[in-house]
Design a protein around this motif. Structure first.
Motif, PDB file in Angstrom:
ATOM      1  N   LEU A  63       0.837  -1.200   0.000  1.00  0.00           N
ATOM      2  CA  LEU A  63       0.000   0.000   0.000  1.00  0.00           C
ATOM      3  C   LEU A  63       0.866   1.242   0.000  1.00  0.00           C
ATOM      4  O   LEU A  63       1.884   1.306   0.717  1.00  0.00           O
ATOM      5  CB  LEU A  63      -0.923   0.032   1.217  1.00  0.00           C
ATOM      6  N   CYS A  64       0.485   2.234  -0.802  1.00  0.00           N
ATOM      7  CA  CYS A  64       1.160   3.530  -0.849  1.00  0.00           C
ATOM      8  C   CYS A  64       0.140   4.634  -0.617  1.00  0.00           C
ATOM      9  O   CYS A  64      -0.952   4.594  -1.185  1.00  0.00           O
ATOM     10  CB  CYS A  64       1.832   3.766  -2.202  1.00  0.00           C
ATOM     11  N   LEU A  65       0.500   5.611   0.194  1.00  0.00           N
ATOM     12  CA  LEU A  65      -0.331   6.793   0.426  1.00  0.00           C
ATOM     13  C   LEU A  65       0.371   8.004  -0.175  1.00  0.00           C
ATOM     14  O   LEU A  65       1.455   8.403   0.279  1.00  0.00           O
ATOM     15  CB  LEU A  65      -0.557   7.009   1.925  1.00  0.00           C
ATOM     16  N   TYR A  66      -0.234   8.553  -1.220  1.00  0.00           N
ATOM     17  CA  TYR A  66       0.246   9.783  -1.842  1.00  0.00           C
ATOM     18  C   TYR A  66      -0.543  10.939  -1.216  1.00  0.00           C
ATOM     19  O   TYR A  66      -1.741  11.090  -1.479  1.00  0.00           O
ATOM     20  CB  TYR A  66       0.021   9.738  -3.354  1.00  0.00           C
ATOM     21  N   ARG A  67       0.125  11.728  -0.383  1.00  0.00           N
ATOM     22  CA  ARG A  67      -0.593  12.725   0.415  1.00  0.00           C
ATOM     23  C   ARG A  67      -1.042  13.926  -0.392  1.00  0.00           C
ATOM     24  O   ARG A  67      -2.062  14.547  -0.082  1.00  0.00           O
ATOM     25  CB  ARG A  67       0.307  13.171   1.580  1.00  0.00           C
ATOM     26  N   ARG A  84       2.900  16.431  -4.448  1.00  0.00           N
ATOM     27  CA  ARG A  84       4.347  16.349  -4.276  1.00  0.00           C
ATOM     28  C   ARG A  84       4.815  14.918  -4.062  1.00  0.00           C
ATOM     29  O   ARG A  84       5.993  14.611  -4.250  1.00  0.00           O
ATOM     30  CB  ARG A  84       4.788  17.224  -3.098  1.00  0.00           C
ATOM     31  N   ASP A  85       3.914  14.032  -3.624  1.00  0.00           N
ATOM     32  CA  ASP A  85       4.270  12.624  -3.456  1.00  0.00           C
ATOM     33  C   ASP A  85       4.226  11.917  -4.808  1.00  0.00           C
ATOM     34  O   ASP A  85       3.400  12.231  -5.671  1.00  0.00           O
ATOM     35  CB  ASP A  85       3.316  11.949  -2.480  1.00  0.00           C
ATOM     36  N   SER A  86       5.112  10.944  -4.977  1.00  0.00           N
ATOM     37  CA  SER A  86       5.272  10.326  -6.294  1.00  0.00           C
ATOM     38  C   SER A  86       6.004   8.995  -6.141  1.00  0.00           C
ATOM     39  O   SER A  86       6.432   8.625  -5.040  1.00  0.00           O
ATOM     40  CB  SER A  86       6.092  11.253  -7.197  1.00  0.00           C
ATOM     41  N   VAL A  87       6.162   8.302  -7.269  1.00  0.00           N
ATOM     42  CA  VAL A  87       7.071   7.163  -7.339  1.00  0.00           C
ATOM     43  C   VAL A  87       7.823   7.286  -8.656  1.00  0.00           C
ATOM     44  O   VAL A  87       7.240   7.573  -9.702  1.00  0.00           O
ATOM     45  CB  VAL A  87       6.329   5.815  -7.215  1.00  0.00           C
ATOM     46  N   ALA A  88       9.137   7.124  -8.594  1.00  0.00           N
ATOM     47  CA  ALA A  88      10.000   7.315  -9.760  1.00  0.00           C
ATOM     48  C   ALA A  88       9.881   6.138 -10.731  1.00  0.00           C
ATOM     49  O   ALA A  88       9.305   5.091 -10.414  1.00  0.00           O
ATOM     50  CB  ALA A  88      11.445   7.488  -9.307  1.00  0.00           C
ATOM     51  N   TRP A  89      10.459   6.323 -11.921  1.00  0.00           N
ATOM     52  CA  TRP A  89      10.452   5.270 -12.934  1.00  0.00           C
ATOM     53  C   TRP A  89      11.078   3.987 -12.384  1.00  0.00           C
ATOM     54  O   TRP A  89      12.171   4.005 -11.810  1.00  0.00           O
ATOM     55  CB  TRP A  89      11.237   5.720 -14.155  1.00  0.00           C
ATOM     56  N   HIS A  90      10.376   2.878 -12.567  1.00  0.00           N
ATOM     57  CA  HIS A  90      10.891   1.589 -12.102  1.00  0.00           C
ATOM     58  C   HIS A  90      10.041   0.479 -12.708  1.00  0.00           C
ATOM     59  O   HIS A  90       8.972   0.709 -13.266  1.00  0.00           O
ATOM     60  CB  HIS A  90      10.828   1.500 -10.568  1.00  0.00           C
ATOM     61  N   GLY A  91      10.509  -0.746 -12.564  1.00  0.00           N
ATOM     62  CA  GLY A  91       9.716  -1.939 -12.798  1.00  0.00           C
ATOM     63  C   GLY A  91       9.763  -2.783 -11.545  1.00  0.00           C
ATOM     64  O   GLY A  91      10.725  -2.701 -10.773  1.00  0.00           O
ATOM     65  N   LEU A 145      -0.939   6.863 -13.873  1.00  0.00           N
ATOM     66  CA  LEU A 145       0.169   5.924 -13.951  1.00  0.00           C
ATOM     67  C   LEU A 145       0.736   6.052 -15.355  1.00  0.00           C
ATOM     68  O   LEU A 145       0.003   5.924 -16.330  1.00  0.00           O
ATOM     69  CB  LEU A 145      -0.316   4.497 -13.694  1.00  0.00           C
ATOM     70  N   VAL A 146       2.044   6.319 -15.457  1.00  0.00           N
ATOM     71  CA  VAL A 146       2.673   6.530 -16.759  1.00  0.00           C
ATOM     72  C   VAL A 146       3.657   5.385 -17.004  1.00  0.00           C
ATOM     73  O   VAL A 146       4.431   5.019 -16.119  1.00  0.00           O
ATOM     74  CB  VAL A 146       3.399   7.885 -16.815  1.00  0.00           C
ATOM     75  N   LEU A 147       3.612   4.819 -18.205  1.00  0.00           N
ATOM     76  CA  LEU A 147       4.489   3.717 -18.581  1.00  0.00           C
ATOM     77  C   LEU A 147       5.313   4.110 -19.794  1.00  0.00           C
ATOM     78  O   LEU A 147       4.855   4.876 -20.643  1.00  0.00           O
ATOM     79  CB  LEU A 147       3.676   2.457 -18.903  1.00  0.00           C
ATOM     80  N   ARG A 148       6.540   3.558 -19.882  1.00  0.00           N
ATOM     81  CA  ARG A 148       7.376   3.770 -21.064  1.00  0.00           C
ATOM     82  C   ARG A 148       8.260   2.550 -21.284  1.00  0.00           C
ATOM     83  O   ARG A 148       8.652   1.873 -20.319  1.00  0.00           O
ATOM     84  CB  ARG A 148       8.242   5.021 -20.908  1.00  0.00           C
ATOM     85  N   PRO A 149       8.606   2.235 -22.525  1.00  0.00           N
ATOM     86  CA  PRO A 149       9.486   1.092 -22.792  1.00  0.00           C
ATOM     87  C   PRO A 149      10.871   1.312 -22.169  1.00  0.00           C
ATOM     88  O   PRO A 149      11.385   2.440 -22.182  1.00  0.00           O
ATOM     89  CB  PRO A 149       9.581   1.061 -24.322  1.00  0.00           C
ATOM     90  N   GLN A 162       6.670  -5.814 -16.444  1.00  0.00           N
ATOM     91  CA  GLN A 162       7.640  -5.445 -15.413  1.00  0.00           C
ATOM     92  C   GLN A 162       9.083  -5.550 -15.911  1.00  0.00           C
ATOM     93  O   GLN A 162       9.964  -4.846 -15.424  1.00  0.00           O
ATOM     94  CB  GLN A 162       7.453  -6.320 -14.169  1.00  0.00           C
ATOM     95  N   ARG A 163       9.324  -6.415 -16.911  1.00  0.00           N
ATOM     96  CA  ARG A 163      10.675  -6.604 -17.427  1.00  0.00           C
ATOM     97  C   ARG A 163      11.021  -5.638 -18.557  1.00  0.00           C
ATOM     98  O   ARG A 163      12.159  -5.210 -18.692  1.00  0.00           O
ATOM     99  CB  ARG A 163      10.850  -8.046 -17.934  1.00  0.00           C
ATOM    100  N   THR A 164      10.033  -5.316 -19.396  1.00  0.00           N
ATOM    101  CA  THR A 164      10.329  -4.578 -20.623  1.00  0.00           C
ATOM    102  C   THR A 164       9.836  -3.133 -20.602  1.00  0.00           C
ATOM    103  O   THR A 164      10.166  -2.365 -21.508  1.00  0.00           O
ATOM    104  CB  THR A 164       9.724  -5.299 -21.837  1.00  0.00           C
ATOM    105  N   TRP A 165       9.043  -2.778 -19.621  1.00  0.00           N
ATOM    106  CA  TRP A 165       8.553  -1.417 -19.469  1.00  0.00           C
ATOM    107  C   TRP A 165       8.822  -0.936 -18.052  1.00  0.00           C
ATOM    108  O   TRP A 165       8.952  -1.741 -17.119  1.00  0.00           O
ATOM    109  CB  TRP A 165       7.038  -1.357 -19.738  1.00  0.00           C
ATOM    110  N   ASP A 166       8.927   0.368 -17.878  1.00  0.00           N
ATOM    111  CA  ASP A 166       8.973   0.998 -16.563  1.00  0.00           C
ATOM    112  C   ASP A 166       7.695   1.803 -16.362  1.00  0.00           C
ATOM    113  O   ASP A 166       7.008   2.171 -17.316  1.00  0.00           O
ATOM    114  CB  ASP A 166      10.182   1.940 -16.444  1.00  0.00           C
ATOM    115  N   HIS A 167       7.374   2.082 -15.094  1.00  0.00           N
ATOM    116  CA  HIS A 167       6.196   2.885 -14.796  1.00  0.00           C
ATOM    117  C   HIS A 167       6.490   3.834 -13.640  1.00  0.00           C
ATOM    118  O   HIS A 167       7.439   3.627 -12.869  1.00  0.00           O
ATOM    119  CB  HIS A 167       4.985   1.998 -14.470  1.00  0.00           C
ATOM    120  N   CYS A 168       5.689   4.879 -13.536  1.00  0.00           N
ATOM    121  CA  CYS A 168       5.871   5.860 -12.467  1.00  0.00           C
ATOM    122  C   CYS A 168       4.532   6.540 -12.189  1.00  0.00           C
ATOM    123  O   CYS A 168       3.593   6.468 -12.983  1.00  0.00           O
ATOM    124  CB  CYS A 168       6.924   6.905 -12.845  1.00  0.00           C
TER     125      CYS A 168
END
Length: 207
Positions: free
Chosen positions: A113-117, A120-127, A151-155, A179-185
């Motif tokens: 679970l994540c709480l974006y208050r 300004r709260d976010s999560v960086a590009w990752h898989g 939710l933004v995704l990119r190859p 999760q292997r071929t794309w990242d999301h944030c």
């Protein structure tokens, strides 16, 4: 902190988990795909309020290059076998495991679970590539309650991004090789947005 205007988002009194046969799939490159379902959970304001109140939210700090920085959101993780903080989440997890059983081949067992208050709260590009998802296809199902955020995704190798709105009670499922071929944030935003909680259901051995 901006308050969640629940009366404008969801007028249902009870939390109701809907059917999953209305999901819409978008195929991406390299065998990745994203399913979406708007308004999967009705009465989402009640669920948001209960999670905000009852979940033992905590802040974390992580190494980022040569500095230790605050993680820009609050977190809580429920591992396999741990009771979830609301019965609706158990219902969601069972429904997702049943619906995706043929493709996934195993149940969803954990919930992060994540709480974006605010914006300004976010999560960086990752898989989500900790564990066997680094080499194997899997699924991550995300239930969103509270203020809408994208939710933004990119190859991973570069290319155009895909923006997926995640509103109050909405479901987003990332599957195939996503999760292997794309990242999301979830990017920061300067717009005045209220708080949001995301619940990420995963299979065993994937973070």
């Amino acid at each position: 902190m901006t308050a969640l205007q629940g009366s404008l988002l969801d007028l249902a009194d009870d939390v109701v988990v809907g059917r999953l046969d209305g999901t819409s799939r978008r195929h991406l490159s390299h065998g990745a795909w994203v399913d979406t379902l708007t308004g999967w959970v009705g009465g989402a304001h009640g669920l948001y309020a209960a999670l905000r109140r009852d979940v033992p939210w905590h802040a974390e700090r992580r190494q980022m290059y040569d500095a230790v920085v605050d993680v820009p959101r609050l977190l809580c993780f429920y591992g396999e076998g741990q009771p979830l903080p609301h019965p609706a989440l158990d219902e969601c997890r069972v429904a997702l495991s049943r619906h995706y059983a043929r493709e996934l081949g195993e149940p969803f067992v954990t919930a992060g679970l994540c709480l974006y208050r605010d914006g300004r709260d976010s999560v960086a590009w990752h898989g989500d590539r900790i564990g066997r998802s680094r080499e194997q296809d899997t699924m991550v199902a995300i239930l969103s309650v509270g203020a809408p955020r994208d939710l933004v995704l990119r190859p991973r190798g570069g290319g155009s991004s895909v923006r997926v709105p995640a509103g109050h009670g909405d479901l987003v499922v990332m599957g195939g090789s996503c999760q292997r071929t794309w990242d999301h944030c979830v990017p920061k935003t300067a717009r005045p947005v209220g708080p949001r909680i995301s619940v990420q259901f995963r299979v065993a051995g994937v973070r």
